[in-house]
Design a protein around this motif. Structure first.
Motif, PDB file in Angstrom:
ATOM      1  N   GLY A   1      46.112  32.177  46.545  1.00 40.57           N
ATOM      2  CA  GLY A   1      46.089  33.766  47.592  1.00 40.57           C
ATOM      3  C   GLY A   1      46.887  34.738  46.184  1.00 40.57           C
ATOM      4  N   MET A   2      45.992  36.388  46.137  1.00 38.50           N
ATOM      5  CA  MET A   2      47.078  36.548  44.837  1.00 38.50           C
ATOM      6  C   MET A   2      47.673  38.204  46.110  1.00 38.50           C
ATOM      7  SD  MET A   2      45.398  35.697  41.192  1.00 38.50           S
ATOM      8  CE  MET A   2      43.661  36.422  41.434  1.00 38.50           C
ATOM      9  N   ALA A   3      47.570  38.375  46.980  1.00 42.98           N
ATOM     10  CA  ALA A   3      48.220  39.651  47.856  1.00 42.98           C
ATOM     11  C   ALA A   3      49.641  39.458  47.377  1.00 42.98           C
ATOM     12  CB  ALA A   3      47.996  39.175  48.729  1.00 42.98           C
ATOM     13  N   GLY A   4      50.213  38.835  46.794  1.00 39.77           N
ATOM     14  CA  GLY A   4      51.349  39.445  46.532  1.00 39.77           C
ATOM     15  C   GLY A   4      51.439  39.696  45.516  1.00 39.77           C
ATOM     16  N   ALA A   5      50.794  39.422  44.327  1.00 41.29           N
ATOM     17  CA  ALA A   5      50.826  39.896  42.026  1.00 41.29           C
ATOM     18  C   ALA A   5      50.250  41.392  42.935  1.00 41.29           C
ATOM     19  CB  ALA A   5      49.383  38.840  41.752  1.00 41.29           C
ATOM     20  N   SER A   6      51.188  41.511  41.655  1.00 39.97           N
ATOM     21  CA  SER A   6      50.777  43.107  41.198  1.00 39.97           C
ATOM     22  C   SER A   6      49.106  43.086  40.641  1.00 39.97           C
ATOM     23  CB  SER A   6      51.502  43.361  39.475  1.00 39.97           C
ATOM     24  OG  SER A   6      51.095  42.764  38.779  1.00 39.97           O
ATOM     25  N   GLU A   7      48.841  44.359  40.296  1.00 43.67           N
ATOM     26  CA  GLU A   7      47.340  44.737  40.374  1.00 43.67           C
ATOM     27  C   GLU A   7      46.981  43.908  39.011  1.00 43.67           C
ATOM     28  OE1 GLU A   7      46.000  48.361  41.689  1.00 43.67           O
ATOM     29  OE2 GLU A   7      46.109  48.134  43.272  1.00 43.67           O
ATOM     30  N   SER A   8      47.309  44.256  37.766  1.00 44.55           N
ATOM     31  CA  SER A   8      47.588  43.600  36.503  1.00 44.55           C
ATOM     32  C   SER A   8      47.556  42.080  36.057  1.00 44.55           C
ATOM     33  CB  SER A   8      48.433  43.952  35.811  1.00 44.55           C
ATOM     34  OG  SER A   8      49.535  43.882  35.935  1.00 44.55           O
ATOM     35  N   TRP A   9      48.845  41.839  37.344  1.00 45.70           N
ATOM     36  CA  TRP A   9      48.170  40.197  36.818  1.00 45.70           C
ATOM     37  C   TRP A   9      47.537  39.544  37.980  1.00 45.70           C
ATOM     38  CZ3 TRP A   9      49.172  36.325  34.537  1.00 45.70           C
ATOM     39  CH2 TRP A   9      49.077  34.702  34.748  1.00 45.70           C
ATOM     40  N   ALA A  10      46.517  39.937  38.813  1.00 44.76           N
ATOM     41  CA  ALA A  10      45.813  39.765  39.320  1.00 44.76           C
ATOM     42  C   ALA A  10      44.364  39.876  38.362  1.00 44.76           C
ATOM     43  CB  ALA A  10      45.261  40.524  40.806  1.00 44.76           C
ATOM     44  N   ARG A  11      44.215  40.860  37.910  1.00 48.41           N
ATOM     45  CA  ARG A  11      42.941  41.113  36.802  1.00 48.41           C
ATOM     46  C   ARG A  11      43.161  39.757  36.205  1.00 48.41           C
ATOM     47  NH1 ARG A  11      39.739  45.264  35.548  1.00 48.41           N
ATOM     48  NH2 ARG A  11      40.653  46.692  36.792  1.00 48.41           N
ATOM     49  N   LYS A  12      44.483  39.730  34.803  1.00 49.02           N
ATOM     50  CA  LYS A  12      44.646  38.773  34.127  1.00 49.02           C
ATOM     51  C   LYS A  12      44.348  37.339  34.782  1.00 49.02           C
ATOM     52  CE  LYS A  12      46.072  36.495  30.429  1.00 49.02           C
ATOM     53  NZ  LYS A  12      45.993  36.464  28.897  1.00 49.02           N
ATOM     54  N   ALA A  13      45.198  36.901  35.741  1.00 49.05           N
ATOM     55  CA  ALA A  13      44.698  36.025  36.224  1.00 49.05           C
ATOM     56  C   ALA A  13      43.418  35.222  36.641  1.00 49.05           C
ATOM     57  CB  ALA A  13      46.126  35.632  37.495  1.00 49.05           C
ATOM     58  N   LEU A  14      42.392  36.327  37.031  1.00 48.04           N
ATOM     59  CA  LEU A  14      41.180  36.304  36.733  1.00 48.04           C
ATOM     60  C   LEU A  14      40.379  35.723  35.911  1.00 48.04           C
ATOM     61  CD1 LEU A  14      40.390  37.641  40.239  1.00 48.04           C
ATOM     62  CD2 LEU A  14      40.554  35.565  40.736  1.00 48.04           C
TER      63      LEU A  14
ATOM     64  N   ASP B   1      44.132  40.560  57.324  1.00 52.81           N
ATOM     65  CA  ASP B   1      44.522  39.420  56.644  1.00 52.81           C
ATOM     66  C   ASP B   1      42.817  37.886  56.951  1.00 52.81           C
ATOM     67  OD1 ASP B   1      44.992  39.424  59.301  1.00 52.81           O
ATOM     68  OD2 ASP B   1      46.659  38.036  59.130  1.00 52.81           O
ATOM     69  N   LEU B   2      43.892  36.672  56.808  1.00 52.86           N
ATOM     70  CA  LEU B   2      43.636  35.301  57.186  1.00 52.86           C
ATOM     71  C   LEU B   2      43.202  35.251  59.081  1.00 52.86           C
ATOM     72  CD1 LEU B   2      42.041  32.857  55.798  1.00 52.86           C
ATOM     73  CD2 LEU B   2      44.274  32.176  56.174  1.00 52.86           C
TER      74      LEU B   2
ATOM     75  N   VAL C   1      36.009  39.949  48.924  1.00 53.68           N
ATOM     76  CA  VAL C   1      37.783  40.161  48.660  1.00 53.68           C
ATOM     77  C   VAL C   1      38.412  39.860  50.086  1.00 53.68           C
ATOM     78  CG1 VAL C   1      37.673  41.409  46.755  1.00 53.68           C
ATOM     79  CG2 VAL C   1      37.795  42.661  48.787  1.00 53.68           C
ATOM     80  N   GLU C   2      39.648  39.650  49.927  1.00 50.14           N
ATOM     81  CA  GLU C   2      40.269  39.935  51.453  1.00 50.14           C
ATOM     82  C   GLU C   2      41.586  40.628  51.378  1.00 50.14           C
ATOM     83  OE1 GLU C   2      41.712  36.421  52.456  1.00 50.14           O
ATOM     84  OE2 GLU C   2      39.427  35.243  53.341  1.00 50.14           O
ATOM     85  N   LEU C   3      41.912  41.654  51.315  1.00 49.06           N
ATOM     86  CA  LEU C   3      43.281  42.652  51.025  1.00 49.06           C
ATOM     87  C   LEU C   3      43.923  43.060  53.083  1.00 49.06           C
ATOM     88  CD1 LEU C   3      40.847  45.466  49.826  1.00 49.06           C
ATOM     89  CD2 LEU C   3      42.303  43.412  48.129  1.00 49.06           C
ATOM     90  N   PRO C   4      45.096  41.736  52.868  1.00 49.14           N
ATOM     91  CA  PRO C   4      45.889  42.127  54.305  1.00 49.14           C
ATOM     92  C   PRO C   4      46.912  43.362  53.828  1.00 49.14           C
ATOM     93  CG  PRO C   4      45.826  39.653  52.478  1.00 49.14           C
ATOM     94  CD  PRO C   4      44.976  40.679  52.005  1.00 49.14           C
TER      95      PRO C   4
END
Length: 355
Positions: free
Chosen positions: A325-338, A66-67, A56-59
């Motif tokens: 990348g999903m740094a700008g997503a909500s945590e719920s959407w990140a889980r759903k997207a993956l 960050d990157l 994981v990367e957590l900016p």
């Protein structure tokens, strides 16, 4: 944790004089960055949802996470420090370097613990790491005099060599810890601007030269040969098929939600010659309309139909990802997207002709 397919890595592909293992395909993975600041929580989502897990990367943690900041922990013999507008090469190890190394070690410790808990250590299961490419790094980091590294051809060569050795050492560390087949994703979101000569200079009177696509491809090929691992080139901006014409033996990770005619031709070229499409198809932030795995898989099937490819390439030559990348997503959407990309990958691995 999912167990579908990833302990298999296909037969070798020859790239020039170098042979490297193929990527696992008909599968889903993430691009790299995740929301939040908790590496354990983010890694638990990545490892729990994905067949091809990644570091994981957590900016959101700030400088050094960050990157580009992570490169302070990757580059060999090229220290970095913070600058007024970002990052700068330094004369000696800095607080930034120590912070970036601490973040990377923490992320690797968490990954190793989760890998061991799942019983994957030593199995050769595929695992992906992401590293900024040398041209995006050169376009983003300053020299001590304030100019972009890209301004100085000699400094660019140093960045290419340092990145190559740093990735090689990073792959060795991850392999030692996890006993995994490490896949390297090289992130080059600024590579198009490098080729076009549109990177912002220190002053408008001192423009930065364009670097021809063939020259960029030559440098990346040397880097990839040095790394000697399966490589994905990721670019969230407009696909550069002029670069890919000269760069073989790598997977190409791009947004394929709205491909134009040139993109269809490029994807056809990529797959026809035996390389892998890493298809960004799931939004990286929560969309207004629902997204499900079947829609994603059928959309990719329709894409291959438009190109005129046999649908079997969906299981043999395609990996599914979010669009970026999903740094700008909500945590719920990140889980759903993956979860969606993982399930879509499984649909492609099954019977793509039935989609």
């Amino acid at each position: 944790m999912r167990t579908h397919r990833v302990d298999h890595v296909a037969t070798d592909r020859c790239r020039g004089s170098v042979t490297t293992p193929d990527l696992p395909t008909g599968i889903g993975t993430g691009v790299g960055s995740m929301p939040g600041t908790d590496p354990r929580a983010a890694a638990a989502v990545v490892n729990g949802e994905l067949d091809l897990a990644h570091l994981v990367e957590l900016p959101g943690r700030g400088a050094g996470s960050d990157l580009i900041g992570r490169m302070a922990a990757i580059l060999v013999d090229l220290p970095m420090d913070t600058a007024t507008w970002g990052y700068r090469l330094a004369q000696r190890e800095s607080q930034l370097t120590r912070r970036a190394r601490d973040y990377l070690k923490e992320d690797l410790d968490v990954a190793e613990e989760l890998w061991e808990t799942a019983g994957f250590v030593g199995t050769g299961r595929a695992y992906k790491v992401q590293v900024a490419g040398p041209f995006t790094t050169s376009a983003s980091v300053e020299l001590p005099n304030g100019h972009r590294v890209l301004k100085d051809p000699g400094a660019v060569r140093d960045i290419v060599a340092s990145t190559a050795e740093g990735i090689r050492e990073h792959v060795g560390e991850v392999t030692r810890r996890l006993g995994a087949q490490v896949v390297v994703q090289i992130d080059e979101p600024m590579i198009g601007r490098v080729i076009d000569g549109t990177v912002t200079p220190l002053t408008r009177f001192d423009p930065i030269r364009a670097i021809p696509a063939v020259e960029v491809a030559r440098a990346l090929t040397e880097l990839i040969d040095h790394v000697d691992a399966p490589v994905v080139l990721h670019d969230c901006s407009r696909p550069r098929w002029d670069l890919l014409e000269h760069l073989r033996g790598v997977a190409y990770s791009i947004d394929v939600t709205a491909p134009g005619d040139a993109d269809l031709d490029g994807i056809g070229m990529l797959i026809d010659r035996g390389d892998v499409l890493v298809a960004g198809r799931v939004p990286s932030t929560a969309p207004k309309q629902p997204v499900n795995a079947e829609t994603v898989a059928t959309g990719l099937a329709a894409l291959t139909d438009r190109i005129g490819l046999n649908r079997k390439v969906l299981s043999e030559s395609v990996i599914v990802t979010p669009t970026c990348g999903m740094a700008g997503a909500s945590e719920s959407w990140a889980r759903k997207a993956l979860a969606v990309v993982a399930e879509a990958g499984q649909l492609l691995a099954g019977d793509p002709t039935a989609l």
